[in-house]
Design an enzyme around this catalytic site. Sequence first.
Site, PDB file in Angstrom:
ATOM      1  N   LYS A 167       2.895  -3.907  -6.814  1.00 23.32           N
ATOM      2  CA  LYS A 167       3.946  -3.401  -5.920  1.00 23.32           C
ATOM      3  C   LYS A 167       5.036  -4.462  -5.908  1.00 23.32           C
ATOM      4  O   LYS A 167       4.983  -5.422  -5.143  1.00 23.32           O
ATOM      5  CB  LYS A 167       3.380  -3.184  -4.519  1.00 23.32           C
ATOM      6  CG  LYS A 167       4.368  -2.592  -3.516  1.00 23.32           C
ATOM      7  CD  LYS A 167       4.464  -1.089  -3.626  1.00 23.32           C
ATOM      8  CE  LYS A 167       5.339  -0.538  -2.495  1.00 23.32           C
ATOM      9  NZ  LYS A 167       5.438   0.934  -2.548  1.00 23.32           N
TER      10      LYS A 167
ATOM     11  N   GLY B 237       9.998   3.735  -2.299  1.00 20.38           N
ATOM     12  CA  GLY B 237      10.854   4.887  -2.045  1.00 20.38           C
ATOM     13  C   GLY B 237      11.066   5.721  -3.286  1.00 20.38           C
ATOM     14  O   GLY B 237      10.153   5.945  -4.086  1.00 20.38           O
TER      15      GLY B 237
ATOM     16  N   ASP C 245       0.287  -0.485   1.472  1.00 19.60           N
ATOM     17  CA  ASP C 245       0.353  -0.027   0.083  1.00 19.60           C
ATOM     18  C   ASP C 245      -0.264  -1.056  -0.858  1.00 19.60           C
ATOM     19  O   ASP C 245      -1.035  -0.718  -1.765  1.00 19.60           O
ATOM     20  CB  ASP C 245       1.803   0.230  -0.325  1.00 19.60           C
ATOM     21  CG  ASP C 245       2.436   1.378   0.440  1.00 19.60           C
ATOM     22  OD1 ASP C 245       1.712   2.079   1.166  1.00 19.60           O
ATOM     23  OD2 ASP C 245       3.657   1.560   0.306  1.00 19.60           O
TER      24      ASP C 245
ATOM     25  N   GLU D 216       3.874   0.420  -8.765  1.00 21.29           N
ATOM     26  CA  GLU D 216       4.366   1.401  -7.792  1.00 21.29           C
ATOM     27  C   GLU D 216       5.717   0.970  -7.243  1.00 21.29           C
ATOM     28  O   GLU D 216       5.870  -0.139  -6.727  1.00 21.29           O
ATOM     29  CB  GLU D 216       3.382   1.557  -6.627  1.00 21.29           C
ATOM     30  CG  GLU D 216       3.866   2.579  -5.600  1.00 21.29           C
ATOM     31  CD  GLU D 216       3.107   2.547  -4.293  1.00 21.29           C
ATOM     32  OE1 GLU D 216       3.595   3.149  -3.312  1.00 21.29           O
ATOM     33  OE2 GLU D 216       2.032   1.916  -4.239  1.00 21.29           O
ATOM     34  N   GLY D 217       6.692   1.852  -7.351  1.00 22.06           N
ATOM     35  CA  GLY D 217       8.011   1.567  -6.820  1.00 22.06           C
ATOM     36  C   GLY D 217       8.072   1.735  -5.309  1.00 22.06           C
ATOM     37  O   GLY D 217       7.104   2.135  -4.659  1.00 22.06           O
TER      38      GLY D 217
ATOM     39  N   ASN E   8       1.949  16.841  -5.066  1.00 22.04           N
ATOM     40  CA  ASN E   8       1.160  16.433  -3.907  1.00 22.04           C
ATOM     41  C   ASN E   8       1.538  17.313  -2.717  1.00 22.04           C
ATOM     42  O   ASN E   8       2.672  17.272  -2.238  1.00 22.04           O
ATOM     43  CB  ASN E   8       1.414  14.959  -3.574  1.00 22.04           C
ATOM     44  CG  ASN E   8       0.496  14.453  -2.478  1.00 22.04           C
ATOM     45  OD1 ASN E   8      -0.566  15.016  -2.233  1.00 22.04           O
ATOM     46  ND2 ASN E   8       0.898  13.398  -1.819  1.00 22.04           N
TER      47      ASN E   8
ATOM     48  N   GLY F 215       3.432  10.238  -1.175  1.00 17.01           N
ATOM     49  CA  GLY F 215       2.100   9.968  -1.712  1.00 17.01           C
ATOM     50  C   GLY F 215       2.063   9.092  -2.942  1.00 17.01           C
ATOM     51  O   GLY F 215       1.092   9.129  -3.709  1.00 17.01           O
ATOM     52  N   LYS F 216       3.092   8.271  -3.140  1.00 18.74           N
ATOM     53  CA  LYS F 216       3.100   7.387  -4.323  1.00 18.74           C
ATOM     54  C   LYS F 216       1.900   6.447  -4.331  1.00 18.74           C
ATOM     55  O   LYS F 216       1.293   6.227  -5.378  1.00 18.74           O
ATOM     56  CB  LYS F 216       4.380   6.543  -4.363  1.00 18.74           C
ATOM     57  CG  LYS F 216       5.644   7.294  -4.666  1.00 18.74           C
ATOM     58  CD  LYS F 216       6.810   6.343  -4.925  1.00 18.74           C
ATOM     59  CE  LYS F 216       6.998   5.308  -3.828  1.00 18.74           C
ATOM     60  NZ  LYS F 216       7.321   5.916  -2.518  1.00 18.74           N
ATOM     61  N   THR F 217       1.591   5.876  -3.178  1.00 17.57           N
ATOM     62  CA  THR F 217       0.489   4.903  -3.134  1.00 17.57           C
ATOM     63  C   THR F 217      -0.842   5.573  -3.439  1.00 17.57           C
ATOM     64  O   THR F 217      -1.686   5.012  -4.152  1.00 17.57           O
ATOM     65  CB  THR F 217       0.434   4.204  -1.768  1.00 17.57           C
ATOM     66  OG1 THR F 217       1.678   3.523  -1.547  1.00 17.57           O
ATOM     67  CG2 THR F 217      -0.693   3.190  -1.724  1.00 17.57           C
TER      68      THR F 217
END
Length: 228
Positions: A38, A119, A55, A116-117, A176, A15-17
């Site tokens: 990104k 992985g 993303d 946002e990284g 999350n 759930g990073k995005t």
Amino acid sequence: MNGSLFVTGTDTGVGKTLVASALVHHYAARSLRVTGMKPVASGAALVDGQWCNDDVQALQAAANTAMPAQWVNPYLLRRATAPHIAACEEGVRIDIDHLADCHAQLRQRCDMVVVEGAGGFMVPLDEHSSSDDLVVRLALPVVLVVGVRLGCINHALLTQQVIRMRGLHLLGWVANEIDAHEPCRDAMVDSLRARLQAPLLARLPWRPGMSAAQAAGYLNGALLPGQI
């Protein structure tokens, strides 16, 4: 206020995005000029003759400042796999200096940049560099997204350890709930609260299709703006 933060995760698919987009929405709602970034995106589809990544599109949709695509997403790789593998297949060299230059361009034009990284925190970018090297280069505070499922405690604590070893600041973490059938999620979150040396910024419930605006509603706004 002018700053950036880096969103990483305990793994891919946690759930990073969603969290990064929620943070973009959070800062935009406070009248800040904000964009997402990104640096490296793996996995693209051809839409109307252009290669697109979900993303990247989500981050751009949450932003209130339109920035050139080549700065928002300097490297778009077609195969949905580890960045260094996808880059090797395409004959692309991921250059951290170039990523830093693109980030600097965004910082000059925005109050806030949410990066946002790809992985997890130590995903390789090439044969020598990993994602954590980029965060060190940019000197960014880190927000850790924990996918609440079996194994997440170990993954979160290992990530925290590396963040600290690299001399970086763990700004906070987000729980999350990605497994609707996980019976121990409350105990897992409590265990992480006791062991992660950073505040819990949000706990996102299991809700398929949650939007960035909905997720932003769970963020602890009192903890975020003044700490960047």
